[in-house]
Design a protein around this motif. Structure first.
Motif, PDB file in Angstrom:
ATOM      1  N   ASN A 153      40.328  42.890  45.452  1.00 31.52           N
ATOM      2  CA  ASN A 153      39.823  41.999  44.413  1.00 31.52           C
ATOM      3  C   ASN A 153      38.909  42.771  43.457  1.00 31.52           C
ATOM      4  O   ASN A 153      37.713  42.508  43.361  1.00 31.52           O
ATOM      5  CB  ASN A 153      39.101  40.805  45.030  1.00 31.52           C
ATOM      6  CG  ASN A 153      38.853  39.705  44.024  1.00 31.52           C
ATOM      7  OD1 ASN A 153      39.341  39.735  42.907  1.00 31.52           O
ATOM      8  ND2 ASN A 153      38.065  38.726  44.417  1.00 31.52           N
ATOM      9  N   LEU A 154      39.495  43.739  42.772  1.00 33.91           N
ATOM     10  CA  LEU A 154      38.802  44.543  41.775  1.00 33.91           C
ATOM     11  C   LEU A 154      39.389  44.192  40.408  1.00 33.91           C
ATOM     12  O   LEU A 154      40.602  44.255  40.237  1.00 33.91           O
ATOM     13  CB  LEU A 154      39.004  46.036  42.043  1.00 33.91           C
ATOM     14  CG  LEU A 154      38.569  46.551  43.414  1.00 33.91           C
ATOM     15  CD1 LEU A 154      39.026  47.992  43.607  1.00 33.91           C
ATOM     16  CD2 LEU A 154      37.059  46.442  43.545  1.00 33.91           C
ATOM     17  N   PRO A 155      38.569  43.820  39.437  1.00 35.04           N
ATOM     18  CA  PRO A 155      39.105  43.401  38.142  1.00 35.04           C
ATOM     19  C   PRO A 155      39.842  44.537  37.436  1.00 35.04           C
ATOM     20  O   PRO A 155      39.456  45.695  37.556  1.00 35.04           O
ATOM     21  CB  PRO A 155      37.868  42.974  37.353  1.00 35.04           C
ATOM     22  CG  PRO A 155      36.723  43.635  38.017  1.00 35.04           C
ATOM     23  CD  PRO A 155      37.112  43.822  39.455  1.00 35.04           C
ATOM     24  N   PRO A 156      40.911  44.189  36.694  1.00 39.84           N
ATOM     25  CA  PRO A 156      41.620  45.202  35.916  1.00 39.84           C
ATOM     26  C   PRO A 156      40.713  45.792  34.836  1.00 39.84           C
ATOM     27  O   PRO A 156      39.718  45.186  34.436  1.00 39.84           O
ATOM     28  CB  PRO A 156      42.778  44.429  35.271  1.00 39.84           C
ATOM     29  CG  PRO A 156      42.911  43.192  36.074  1.00 39.84           C
ATOM     30  CD  PRO A 156      41.553  42.885  36.599  1.00 39.84           C
ATOM     31  N   LYS A 157      41.084  46.958  34.367  1.00 40.07           N
ATOM     32  CA  LYS A 157      40.330  47.654  33.328  1.00 40.07           C
ATOM     33  C   LYS A 157      40.143  46.730  32.121  1.00 40.07           C
ATOM     34  O   LYS A 157      41.084  46.058  31.688  1.00 40.07           O
ATOM     35  CB  LYS A 157      41.079  48.918  32.915  1.00 40.07           C
ATOM     36  CG  LYS A 157      40.274  49.896  32.135  1.00 40.07           C
ATOM     37  CD  LYS A 157      41.059  51.175  31.934  1.00 40.07           C
ATOM     38  CE  LYS A 157      40.136  52.273  31.470  1.00 40.07           C
ATOM     39  NZ  LYS A 157      40.811  53.557  31.426  1.00 40.07           N
ATOM     40  N   GLY A 158      38.934  46.710  31.597  1.00 40.00           N
ATOM     41  CA  GLY A 158      38.636  45.899  30.422  1.00 40.00           C
ATOM     42  C   GLY A 158      38.095  44.515  30.738  1.00 40.00           C
ATOM     43  O   GLY A 158      37.799  43.743  29.828  1.00 40.00           O
ATOM     44  N   TYR A 159      37.997  44.171  32.018  1.00 37.27           N
ATOM     45  CA  TYR A 159      37.492  42.856  32.436  1.00 37.27           C
ATOM     46  C   TYR A 159      36.316  43.028  33.383  1.00 37.27           C
ATOM     47  O   TYR A 159      36.245  43.989  34.139  1.00 37.27           O
ATOM     48  CB  TYR A 159      38.580  42.046  33.150  1.00 37.27           C
ATOM     49  CG  TYR A 159      39.720  41.658  32.266  1.00 37.27           C
ATOM     50  CD1 TYR A 159      39.668  40.497  31.498  1.00 37.27           C
ATOM     51  CD2 TYR A 159      40.865  42.444  32.207  1.00 37.27           C
ATOM     52  CE1 TYR A 159      40.731  40.143  30.675  1.00 37.27           C
ATOM     53  CE2 TYR A 159      41.926  42.088  31.390  1.00 37.27           C
ATOM     54  CZ  TYR A 159      41.853  40.943  30.626  1.00 37.27           C
ATOM     55  OH  TYR A 159      42.902  40.586  29.820  1.00 37.27           O
ATOM     56  N   LYS A 160      35.428  42.048  33.347  1.00 38.67           N
ATOM     57  CA  LYS A 160      34.322  41.992  34.303  1.00 38.67           C
ATOM     58  C   LYS A 160      34.674  40.964  35.363  1.00 38.67           C
ATOM     59  O   LYS A 160      35.323  39.964  35.071  1.00 38.67           O
ATOM     60  CB  LYS A 160      33.027  41.592  33.601  1.00 38.67           C
ATOM     61  CG  LYS A 160      32.559  42.598  32.584  1.00 38.67           C
ATOM     62  CD  LYS A 160      31.302  42.108  31.909  1.00 38.67           C
ATOM     63  CE  LYS A 160      30.881  43.090  30.818  1.00 38.67           C
ATOM     64  NZ  LYS A 160      29.800  42.557  30.015  1.00 38.67           N
ATOM     65  N   LYS A 161      34.228  41.217  36.578  1.00 41.13           N
ATOM     66  CA  LYS A 161      34.546  40.320  37.694  1.00 41.13           C
ATOM     67  C   LYS A 161      34.120  38.876  37.405  1.00 41.13           C
ATOM     68  O   LYS A 161      34.834  37.936  37.737  1.00 41.13           O
ATOM     69  CB  LYS A 161      33.898  40.829  38.979  1.00 41.13           C
ATOM     70  CG  LYS A 161      34.427  40.161  40.220  1.00 41.13           C
ATOM     71  CD  LYS A 161      34.008  40.892  41.467  1.00 41.13           C
ATOM     72  CE  LYS A 161      34.728  40.284  42.654  1.00 41.13           C
ATOM     73  NZ  LYS A 161      34.660  41.115  43.827  1.00 41.13           N
ATOM     74  N   GLU A 162      32.980  38.695  36.731  1.00 47.31           N
ATOM     75  CA  GLU A 162      32.504  37.344  36.456  1.00 47.31           C
ATOM     76  C   GLU A 162      33.331  36.620  35.390  1.00 47.31           C
ATOM     77  O   GLU A 162      33.246  35.399  35.252  1.00 47.31           O
ATOM     78  CB  GLU A 162      31.012  37.349  36.073  1.00 47.31           C
ATOM     79  CG  GLU A 162      30.655  38.227  34.901  1.00 47.31           C
ATOM     80  CD  GLU A 162      30.285  39.661  35.286  1.00 47.31           C
ATOM     81  OE1 GLU A 162      29.860  40.395  34.384  1.00 47.31           O
ATOM     82  OE2 GLU A 162      30.426  40.048  36.457  1.00 47.31           O
ATOM     83  N   ASP A 163      34.169  37.358  34.636  1.00 45.62           N
ATOM     84  CA  ASP A 163      35.032  36.743  33.623  1.00 45.62           C
ATOM     85  C   ASP A 163      36.356  36.249  34.205  1.00 45.62           C
ATOM     86  O   ASP A 163      37.129  35.580  33.522  1.00 45.62           O
ATOM     87  CB  ASP A 163      35.345  37.735  32.495  1.00 45.62           C
ATOM     88  CG  ASP A 163      34.099  38.150  31.736  1.00 45.62           C
ATOM     89  OD1 ASP A 163      33.110  37.389  31.737  1.00 45.62           O
ATOM     90  OD2 ASP A 163      34.112  39.254  31.149  1.00 45.62           O
ATOM     91  N   LEU A 164      36.634  36.620  35.453  1.00 44.95           N
ATOM     92  CA  LEU A 164      37.918  36.304  36.074  1.00 44.95           C
ATOM     93  C   LEU A 164      37.735  35.456  37.323  1.00 44.95           C
ATOM     94  O   LEU A 164      36.738  35.569  38.025  1.00 44.95           O
ATOM     95  CB  LEU A 164      38.643  37.597  36.461  1.00 44.95           C
ATOM     96  CG  LEU A 164      38.929  38.595  35.345  1.00 44.95           C
ATOM     97  CD1 LEU A 164      39.553  39.854  35.923  1.00 44.95           C
ATOM     98  CD2 LEU A 164      39.831  37.989  34.288  1.00 44.95           C
ATOM     99  N   GLU A 165      38.759  34.653  37.600  1.00 38.61           N
ATOM    100  CA  GLU A 165      38.794  33.883  38.843  1.00 38.61           C
ATOM    101  C   GLU A 165      40.074  34.255  39.578  1.00 38.61           C
ATOM    102  O   GLU A 165      41.171  34.161  39.028  1.00 38.61           O
ATOM    103  CB  GLU A 165      38.787  32.388  38.531  1.00 38.61           C
ATOM    104  CG  GLU A 165      38.781  31.521  39.765  1.00 38.61           C
ATOM    105  CD  GLU A 165      38.745  30.033  39.421  1.00 38.61           C
ATOM    106  OE1 GLU A 165      39.050  29.247  40.331  1.00 38.61           O
ATOM    107  OE2 GLU A 165      38.433  29.676  38.281  1.00 38.61           O
TER     108      GLU A 165
END
Length: 114
Positions: A38-50
């Motif tokens: 559960n590591l966000p893709p490049k260009g995204y922050k973990k808090e921006d994704l669910e």
């Protein structure tokens, strides 16, 4: 040391993003089951994704191991971007184009058949 040994078995960098969750062993085949971390893709922050679970498993044939065929069963993660509701996933380039085998194994087979 276990991680070092495991990294020798899988395509380069795979264990940076996937973890081995199980192994099925038969007389002629090893099947490794791996889930994307559960590591966000490049260009995204973990808090921006669910996190929204996983896609269906993909099968990739890799180098034989100790005289048995070796299959990697990858389960890629998907996320929803909270700001626009779109599905986000990491793009992988570990499968040789037009095949179901790893890039490293495809390169080896090309060289072997020359």
């Amino acid at each position: 040391m276990e991680k070092q040994l495991a990294s020798l078995l899988f395509p380069a960098g795979l264990l940076d993003y996937f973890e081995v969750v199980s192994l099925d062993e038969s007389q002629d085949k090893y099947t490794f089951y791996l889930d994307e971390k559960n590591l966000p893709p490049k260009g995204y922050k973990k808090e921006d994704l669910e996190s929204k679970g996983y896609y269906e498993r993909e099968s990739i044939t890799d180098f034989p191991l100790r005289g048995r065929s070796c299959c990697l069963r990858l389960r890629r993660r998907k996320w929803v971007n909270k700001s626009d509701g779109k599905i986000v996933h990491r793009n992988w380039n570990i499968i040789a184009k037009g095949t179901r085998i790893s890039n490293e194994f495809a390169t080896f087979l090309k060289e072997f058949n020359r």
